[in-house]
Design a protein around this motif. Structure first.
Motif, PDB file in Angstrom:
ATOM      1  N   LYS A   1       0.837  -1.211   0.000  1.00  0.00           N
ATOM      2  CA  LYS A   1       0.000   0.000   0.000  1.00  0.00           C
ATOM      3  C   LYS A   1       0.866   1.253   0.000  1.00  0.00           C
ATOM      4  N   LEU A   2       1.961   1.199   0.738  1.00  0.00           N
ATOM      5  CA  LEU A   2       2.878   2.340   0.740  1.00  0.00           C
ATOM      6  C   LEU A   2       3.471   2.567  -0.650  1.00  0.00           C
ATOM      7  N   GLY A   3       3.787   1.454  -1.339  1.00  0.00           N
ATOM      8  CA  GLY A   3       4.309   1.575  -2.696  1.00  0.00           C
ATOM      9  C   GLY A   3       3.306   2.246  -3.625  1.00  0.00           C
ATOM     10  N   GLU A   4       2.020   1.915  -3.456  1.00  0.00           N
ATOM     11  CA  GLU A   4       0.974   2.544  -4.272  1.00  0.00           C
ATOM     12  C   GLU A   4       0.894   4.046  -3.998  1.00  0.00           C
ATOM     13  N   LEU A   5       0.993   4.419  -2.704  1.00  0.00           N
ATOM     14  CA  LEU A   5       0.955   5.837  -2.353  1.00  0.00           C
ATOM     15  C   LEU A   5       2.149   6.583  -2.925  1.00  0.00           C
ATOM     16  N   ARG A   6       3.301   5.923  -2.967  1.00  0.00           N
ATOM     17  CA  ARG A   6       4.487   6.553  -3.550  1.00  0.00           C
ATOM     18  C   ARG A   6       4.290   6.770  -5.045  1.00  0.00           C
ATOM     19  N   GLU A   7       3.734   5.778  -5.727  1.00  0.00           N
ATOM     20  CA  GLU A   7       3.521   5.889  -7.167  1.00  0.00           C
ATOM     21  C   GLU A   7       2.519   6.983  -7.513  1.00  0.00           C
ATOM     22  N   LYS A   8       1.545   7.200  -6.612  1.00  0.00           N
ATOM     23  CA  LYS A   8       0.534   8.233  -6.852  1.00  0.00           C
ATOM     24  C   LYS A   8       1.048   9.630  -6.480  1.00  0.00           C
ATOM     25  N   GLY A   9       2.235   9.683  -5.876  1.00  0.00           N
ATOM     26  CA  GLY A   9       2.800  10.975  -5.503  1.00  0.00           C
ATOM     27  C   GLY A   9       2.372  11.468  -4.146  1.00  0.00           C
ATOM     28  N   VAL A  10       1.609  10.646  -3.407  1.00  0.00           N
ATOM     29  CA  VAL A  10       1.175  11.043  -2.066  1.00  0.00           C
ATOM     30  C   VAL A  10       2.362  11.035  -1.108  1.00  0.00           C
ATOM     31  N   LEU A  11       3.244  10.045  -1.268  1.00  0.00           N
ATOM     32  CA  LEU A  11       4.455   9.949  -0.462  1.00  0.00           C
ATOM     33  C   LEU A  11       5.684  10.247  -1.318  1.00  0.00           C
ATOM     34  N   THR A  12       6.625  10.982  -0.734  1.00  0.00           N
ATOM     35  CA  THR A  12       7.896  11.186  -1.419  1.00  0.00           C
ATOM     36  C   THR A  12       8.760   9.937  -1.231  1.00  0.00           C
ATOM     37  N   GLU A  13       9.864   9.874  -1.958  1.00  0.00           N
ATOM     38  CA  GLU A  13      10.766   8.732  -1.829  1.00  0.00           C
ATOM     39  C   GLU A  13      11.315   8.631  -0.395  1.00  0.00           C
ATOM     40  N   GLU A  14      11.613   9.815   0.194  1.00  0.00           N
ATOM     41  CA  GLU A  14      12.146   9.826   1.562  1.00  0.00           C
ATOM     42  C   GLU A  14      11.103   9.345   2.558  1.00  0.00           C
ATOM     43  N   GLU A  15       9.844   9.810   2.395  1.00  0.00           N
ATOM     44  CA  GLU A  15       8.777   9.396   3.309  1.00  0.00           C
ATOM     45  C   GLU A  15       8.499   7.898   3.169  1.00  0.00           C
ATOM     46  N   PHE A  16       8.543   7.398   1.922  1.00  0.00           N
ATOM     47  CA  PHE A  16       8.328   5.966   1.701  1.00  0.00           C
ATOM     48  C   PHE A  16       9.411   5.152   2.407  1.00  0.00           C
ATOM     49  N   ALA A  17      10.669   5.599   2.258  1.00  0.00           N
ATOM     50  CA  ALA A  17      11.779   4.871   2.876  1.00  0.00           C
ATOM     51  C   ALA A  17      11.664   4.866   4.397  1.00  0.00           C
ATOM     52  N   ALA A  18      11.241   6.006   4.960  1.00  0.00           N
ATOM     53  CA  ALA A  18      11.120   6.097   6.415  1.00  0.00           C
ATOM     54  C   ALA A  18      10.015   5.185   6.929  1.00  0.00           C
ATOM     55  N   LYS A  19       8.870   5.175   6.224  1.00  0.00           N
ATOM     56  CA  LYS A  19       7.749   4.329   6.648  1.00  0.00           C
ATOM     57  C   LYS A  19       8.064   2.851   6.438  1.00  0.00           C
ATOM     58  N   LYS A  20       8.804   2.560   5.388  1.00  0.00           N
ATOM     59  CA  LYS A  20       9.222   1.176   5.159  1.00  0.00           C
ATOM     60  C   LYS A  20      10.106   0.692   6.304  1.00  0.00           C
ATOM     61  N   GLN A  21      11.012   1.563   6.737  1.00  0.00           N
ATOM     62  CA  GLN A  21      11.893   1.204   7.844  1.00  0.00           C
ATOM     63  C   GLN A  21      11.100   0.977   9.125  1.00  0.00           C
ATOM     64  N   GLU A  22      10.056   1.822   9.341  1.00  0.00           N
ATOM     65  CA  GLU A  22       9.201   1.653  10.517  1.00  0.00           C
ATOM     66  C   GLU A  22       8.513   0.296  10.494  1.00  0.00           C
ATOM     67  N   LEU A  23       7.982  -0.081   9.333  1.00  0.00           N
ATOM     68  CA  LEU A  23       7.286  -1.364   9.225  1.00  0.00           C
ATOM     69  C   LEU A  23       8.236  -2.529   9.459  1.00  0.00           C
TER      70      LEU A  23
END
Length: 212
Positions: free
Chosen positions: A181-203
């Motif tokens: 789901k985070l990957g989908e949000l990144r592709e839609k531009g809702v999350l930046t690459e940095e925000e995606f990486a940070a949330k991925k690390q949290e998960l």
């Protein structure tokens, strides 16, 4: 006729002046019935009005499945142009943590998160008729002042009921679903690459085995 007209004009002027002194000036703002200074109430209302936009922006930072519970709006101090000033801010409590979001000039913002497991205490106070709250966590804190919000007591009760609770560890399958789901949000531009990486690390950290 000259002196008589002058006396009439003088009498009219005196009557007008007496009426001005006796009758209150209707243009003045009436005192607030709650005892709150009108300037402070206006500050709180401006913060509350801006809060709707802050809340909408803040929701974009929620993890998949994270549920907003209650939020309050007010002001907080920021440093701008070498001096300290007030800015509109929001505290949002979800089912997992508390977000602190403070606006800055030119569309910028400061955002911090406080997992319930890291929060040690929450203090409240009232200053000149307006509520204030200070959140303490491990090595950090956040303060919100001039709160004019009906949800204030609900926010305080909810956060205090969650203090110290550790976030539920995700099962591997749940972590994979949320990463997708985070990957989908990144592709839609809702999350930046940095925000995606940070949330991925949290998960990944949530799903990792924890020592006793």
């Amino acid at each position: 006729m000259g002196p008589f007209i002058s006396l009439v004009i003088l009498a009219i002027f005196v009557a007008w002046l007496v009426a001005r002194i006796v009758k209150p000036d209707a243009s003045k703002e009436a005192p607030d019935e709650s005892g709150l200074e009108p300037g402070l109430r206006n500050t709180a209302r401006v913060a509350s009005k801006t809060a709707g936009r802050i809340y909408a922006a803040l929701k974009e930072h929620l993890d998949p499945g994270e549920e907003p519970k209650v939020w309050v709006a007010g002001v907080s101090d920021i440093e701008s142009m070498g001096r300290e000033t007030e800015s509109s801010a929001v505290l949002l409590a979800t089912d997992r943590r508390v977000f602190f979001y403070c606006m800055r000039g030119l569309g910028g913002y400061d955002m911090e998160t406080f997992p319930f497991g890291n929060i040690s205490s929450l203090e409240t106070s009232k200053r000149m008729g307006l509520d204030a709250v200070r959140l303490f966590a491990t090595g950090n804190q956040a303060e919100l002042r001039k709160i004019l919000d009906d949800s204030f007591e609900e926010f305080v009760r909810y956060v205090r009921s969650q203090i110290g609770k550790k976030e539920q560890v995700l099962a591997p399958a749940d972590a994979v679903d949320q990463l997708a789901k985070l990957g989908e949000l990144r592709e839609k531009g809702v999350l930046t690459e940095e925000e995606f990486a940070a949330k991925k690390q949290e998960l990944l950290a949530q799903g990792a085995p924890r020592g006793s």
